[in-house]
Motif scaffolding. Structure first.
Motif, PDB file in Angstrom:
ATOM      1  N   GLY A  53      -3.174   2.053  -2.653  1.00  0.00           N
ATOM      2  CA  GLY A  53      -2.242   3.181  -2.250  1.00  0.00           C
ATOM      3  C   GLY A  53      -2.135   4.512  -3.387  1.00  0.00           C
ATOM      4  O   GLY A  53      -2.249   5.521  -3.155  1.00  0.00           O
ATOM      5  N   TRP A 102      -3.807  -3.928  -3.648  1.00  0.00           N
ATOM      6  CA  TRP A 102      -3.115  -3.127  -2.342  1.00  0.00           C
ATOM      7  C   TRP A 102      -2.570  -1.687  -2.992  1.00  0.00           C
ATOM      8  O   TRP A 102      -2.668  -0.630  -2.391  1.00  0.00           O
ATOM      9  CB  TRP A 102      -2.682  -3.844  -1.632  1.00  0.00           C
ATOM     10  CG  TRP A 102      -3.270  -5.221   0.031  1.00  0.00           C
ATOM     11  CD1 TRP A 102      -4.133  -4.734   0.129  1.00  0.00           C
ATOM     12  CD2 TRP A 102      -2.344  -6.044   0.008  1.00  0.00           C
ATOM     13  NE1 TRP A 102      -4.703  -6.248   0.364  1.00  0.00           N
ATOM     14  CE2 TRP A 102      -3.819  -7.269   0.387  1.00  0.00           C
ATOM     15  CE3 TRP A 102      -1.545  -6.721  -0.499  1.00  0.00           C
ATOM     16  CZ2 TRP A 102      -3.521  -8.744   0.950  1.00  0.00           C
ATOM     17  CZ3 TRP A 102      -1.239  -8.009   0.088  1.00  0.00           C
ATOM     18  CH2 TRP A 102      -2.566  -8.756   0.492  1.00  0.00           C
ATOM     19  N   THR A 157       0.923  -1.215  -0.349  1.00  0.00           N
ATOM     20  CA  THR A 157      -0.187   0.093  -0.045  1.00  0.00           C
ATOM     21  C   THR A 157       1.124   1.175   0.096  1.00  0.00           C
ATOM     22  O   THR A 157       0.708   1.921  -0.866  1.00  0.00           O
ATOM     23  CB  THR A 157      -0.696  -0.065   0.620  1.00  0.00           C
ATOM     24  OG1 THR A 157      -1.717  -1.353   1.350  1.00  0.00           O
ATOM     25  CG2 THR A 157      -1.831   1.207   1.284  1.00  0.00           C
TER      26      THR A 157
END
Length: 216
Positions: free
Chosen positions: A143, A139, A55
């Motif tokens: 992010g 993820w 992330t």
């Protein structure tokens, strides 16, 4: 400049042994290789630490792209600059992004964006390397979207994935909001975003690249 006008040809400078985005070096790699890296990371440190690392990786990537878009182009509006984020993610081959809703109140710092992610490479990597999951696993994409929007808004914005092909959904989808608009709902996710001063690092990098390009 409008986000839909962005093309890969005007962004990337190709050379022997190197290609870059207006002074920022890029590397082309196989998604299979990154899928293996993801697998190794999960098996070595566990799911939650792996999620935090990926992330944050995506967050830095998103902020760096937002800084590059500001440095390189003059945008017609804040919304166009923000929309360049999904466009960049699409051009880079990570996913095909469709924006379903975007509300931005610059004066109040409010942000709400809903996106659908088609053909997510991260979902494919998860299924190939680790198999099906019961939770959303894009993820890096979460992010990236969070980092890009945060840089543009000048305040923290967080995207949370709602649906994911890696767990059997037809497509991946996510909702992004500013910290205040999420309220207490964001609390379980904040640990995945916490890191050193990523924003400051990206600003300094962008300033250095701008000076470098002037010299060239």
């Amino acid at each position: 400049m409008k986000a839909e006008e962005l093309t890969l040809a005007e962004l990337v400078d190709l050379k022997d042994g190197q290609f870059d985005l207006h002074g920022r070096r890029l590397v082309l790699h196989s998604s299979d290789a990154f899928g293996q890296f993801r697998k190794d990371l999960v098996e070595m440190v566990g799911v939650d630490p792996a999620r935090r690392l990926l992330t944050r990786f995506g967050n830095f990537w998103g902020r760096a792209d937002a800084a590059a878009m500001k440095r390189i182009f003059e945008w017609d509006s804040l919304k166009d600059w923000i929309q360049a984020g999904p466009r960049m993610h699409t051009l880079q081959g990570a996913v095909r992004v469709v924006t379903r809703r975007m509300d931005v109140d610059e004066a109040r710092g409010r942000f709400h964006m809903e996106v659908t992610w088609h053909d997510s490479v991260e979902a494919d990597e998860q299924v190939t390397a680790l198999g099906r999951t019961t939770e959303p696993v894009c993820w890096m994409m979460v992010g990236y979207a969070s980092g890009y929007a945060s840089f543009c808004m000048g305040r923290e914005v967080y995207f949370i994935e709602q649906k994911c092909r890696a767990k059997g959904d037809r497509v991946c989808s996510a909702i992004g909001k500013d910290r205040e608009s999420w309220g207490g709902e964001i609390m379980p996710f904040l640990e995945y975003f916490r890191a050193d001063d990523i924003h400051g690092k990206v600003v300094r990098l962008s300033r250095e690249l701008k000076e470098k390009m002037k010299e060239i």
